[in-house]
Design a protein around this motif. Structure first.
Motif: not given
Length: 135
Positions: A38-65
Motif C-alpha cells: 500500500s502506497v500513498a502518492v501526492k498528485l502533482n497539481v496546483t494546491f493550496a490548503p482550503q483555508v487559504l482559498l476563496r470560496e470561488s476557488e475551492k470548486p476549481l481546485q477540487r475539480r483539478e484534484i
C-alpha cells in the motif's frame, strides 16, 4: 523520510536521486514478497490548503484534484484498492510489483511513500513555509 519527486515521472528522477531508486526497489521487493504493498502518492497539481482559498476557488481546485485522481485510477486498473480525497492532492493505492513499475513510469506524481508513512501535516507546512525545516 521518504524521497521527494517533483518532475515528469518518478522513474526519471532515479538517476538524480539514488534514495528514490532504492526506495522504489524496496517497495517492489515488498510487493513481490507479500503480493502487494500500500502506497500513498501526492498528485502533482496546483494546491493550496482550503483555508487559504476563496470560496470561488475551492470548486476549481477540487475539480483539478478529482481529474488528476481519476487519471491515476484509470491508469492503474489492476490496483487492489484506490482511495482519493476531494480536498487533498493524494491517493492511496494497493499495488503489486508490476503496478509499482507502471506507477513509477507514470507522469503526474510529486511524492510516493508507504501509505502509513505519508506525512500530510509536513506537506501542509511545506506549502505554507517552503524551505522551512519542519522536523
Amino acid at each position: 523520510a521518504e524521497p521527494v519527486a517533483v518532475s515528469s515521472t518518478l522513474a526519471d528522477l532515479v538517476a538524480q536521486n539514488p534514495d528514490l531508486g532504492r526506495f522504489l526497489d524496496t517497495l517492489k521487493a515488498e510487493a513481490a514478497a507479500k503480493g502487494s504493498v500500500s502506497v500513498a502518492v501526492k498528485l502533482n497539481v496546483t494546491f493550496a490548503p482550503q483555508v487559504l482559498l476563496r470560496e470561488s476557488e475551492k470548486p476549481l481546485q477540487r475539480r483539478e484534484i478529482a481529474a488528476a485522481a481519476k487519471a491515476l485510477k484509470d491508469a492503474m486498473p489492476r490496483a487492489r484498492s484506490f482511495q482519493s480525497f476531494p480536498d487533498l492532492p493524494y491517493a492511496v493505492l494497493e499495488l503489486d510489483q508490476a503496478d509499482l513499475t507502471r506507477l513509477a513510469n507514470r507522469p503526474g506524481l510529486a511524492r510516493i511513500s508507504r501509505a502509513g508513512e505519508m506525512n500530510w501535516r509536513r506537506d501542509f507546512v511545506e506549502h505554507l513555509l517552503p524551505g522551512h525545516d519542519h522536523r
